[in-house]
Design a protein around this motif. Structure first.
Motif, PDB file in Angstrom:
ATOM      1  N   THR A   7     -30.581  39.822   5.513  1.00 20.13           N
ATOM      2  CA  THR A   7     -30.168  39.869   6.910  1.00 20.13           C
ATOM      3  C   THR A   7     -29.799  41.299   7.244  1.00 20.13           C
ATOM      4  O   THR A   7     -29.007  41.918   6.531  1.00 20.13           O
ATOM      5  CB  THR A   7     -28.979  38.917   7.167  1.00 20.13           C
ATOM      6  N   THR A  17     -32.880  37.971  10.203  1.00 18.54           N
ATOM      7  CA  THR A  17     -32.933  37.389   8.872  1.00 18.54           C
ATOM      8  C   THR A  17     -34.387  37.243   8.457  1.00 18.54           C
ATOM      9  O   THR A  17     -35.217  36.776   9.255  1.00 18.54           O
ATOM     10  CB  THR A  17     -32.229  36.020   8.848  1.00 18.54           C
ATOM     11  N   PHE A  42     -38.722  30.684  15.272  1.00 20.84           N
ATOM     12  CA  PHE A  42     -38.856  31.674  14.205  1.00 20.84           C
ATOM     13  C   PHE A  42     -40.124  32.463  14.450  1.00 20.84           C
ATOM     14  O   PHE A  42     -41.028  32.002  15.135  1.00 20.84           O
ATOM     15  CB  PHE A  42     -38.976  30.989  12.827  1.00 20.84           C
ATOM     16  N   HIS A  78     -39.136  36.258  19.643  1.00 16.50           N
ATOM     17  CA  HIS A  78     -39.807  36.163  18.349  1.00 16.50           C
ATOM     18  C   HIS A  78     -41.299  36.485  18.443  1.00 16.50           C
ATOM     19  O   HIS A  78     -41.854  37.073  17.515  1.00 16.50           O
ATOM     20  CB  HIS A  78     -39.540  34.795  17.718  1.00 16.50           C
ATOM     21  N   ARG A 111     -36.008  35.489  11.886  1.00 17.20           N
ATOM     22  CA  ARG A 111     -35.263  34.885  12.997  1.00 17.20           C
ATOM     23  C   ARG A 111     -34.113  35.807  13.382  1.00 17.20           C
ATOM     24  O   ARG A 111     -33.371  36.292  12.531  1.00 17.20           O
ATOM     25  CB  ARG A 111     -34.712  33.517  12.620  1.00 17.20           C
ATOM     26  N   CYS A 114     -29.823  34.242  13.067  1.00 17.27           N
ATOM     27  CA  CYS A 114     -30.084  32.988  12.358  1.00 17.27           C
ATOM     28  C   CYS A 114     -28.802  32.379  11.793  1.00 17.27           C
ATOM     29  O   CYS A 114     -28.001  33.062  11.148  1.00 17.27           O
ATOM     30  CB  CYS A 114     -31.077  33.249  11.231  1.00 17.27           C
ATOM     31  N   GLU A 118     -30.112  26.607  10.367  1.00 17.24           N
ATOM     32  CA  GLU A 118     -31.456  26.857  10.905  1.00 17.24           C
ATOM     33  C   GLU A 118     -32.371  27.385   9.804  1.00 17.24           C
ATOM     34  O   GLU A 118     -33.524  26.960   9.683  1.00 17.24           O
ATOM     35  CB  GLU A 118     -31.396  27.877  12.048  1.00 17.24           C
ATOM     36  N   LEU A 119     -31.852  28.298   9.001  1.00 13.22           N
ATOM     37  CA  LEU A 119     -32.632  28.848   7.895  1.00 13.22           C
ATOM     38  C   LEU A 119     -32.966  27.757   6.885  1.00 13.22           C
ATOM     39  O   LEU A 119     -34.107  27.656   6.422  1.00 13.22           O
ATOM     40  CB  LEU A 119     -31.875  29.992   7.221  1.00 13.22           C
TER      41      LEU A 119
END
Length: 176
Positions: A7, A17, A42, A78, A111, A114, A118-119
């Protein structure tokens, strides 16, 4: 041991990230989730075209600057990241080339801002082996990079790197 997720602080209060995957077997299914508005957005990049994480950081800076100025060329932050990695001003070509295709086997996930959950959701979606970002150079297809960015052998002489050439293309895109 190298970290699997990196990150970076891209702007004050903003992060990017990154996670790298090889031997991806379900790129088609991953691509299908891109248009799903119920899932976090993403940027899924073809890792074989990314020479260095610095290139992604540079594109992230450009995307955030465009967003803050209200000048996004694409529809989202994104996709602006994917567009920013390209050396061309053609949006569709940039997204096709640097995004993932159904047969993509190396994937770089990115992302902004993030959250861990979510990751985790994105990681569970990808059927592949997550590897440390330091393995990115071994997954890069240098011949394809040279073709996409039109890098000549003369540019790589005198201590200049492929990363230097790519960064130059990204930085000069607005001047073309």
């Amino acid at each position: 041991m190298a970290e699997l997720v990196l990150t970076f602080e891209t702007h004050p209060g903003r992060t990017l990230t990154l996670a790298l995957f090889r031997d991806v077997k379900n790129a088609k299914e991953v691509r299908a989730t891109i248009a799903d508005a119920s899932k976090p957005e993403f940027a899924y990049m073809n890792a074989s075209l990314i020479v260095d994480p610095f290139v992604v950081q540079l594109a992230a800076q450009r995307a955030l600057a465009a967003e803050s100025a209200g000048r996004l060329v694409t529809k989202s932050l994104h996709t602006e990241l994917l567009y920013g990695i390209s050396g061309t001003k053609h949006v569709v070509e940039s997204l096709k080339r640097f995004g993932i295709a159904d047969d993509t086997t190396t994937l770089l996930l990115a992302r902004f801002d993030c959250q861990p959950e979510e990751l985790a959701a994105a990681q569970s979606l990808i059927a592949g082996v997550q590897v440390p970002l330091c393995e990115l150079p071994s997954l890069t297809d240098t011949e394809l990079v040279d073709k996409c960015y039109k890098i000549t052998p003369a540019e790589l002489q005198g201590g200049r790197s492929r990363t230097d050439a790519v960064v130059f293309r990204i930085g000069a895109k607005d001047c073309l």
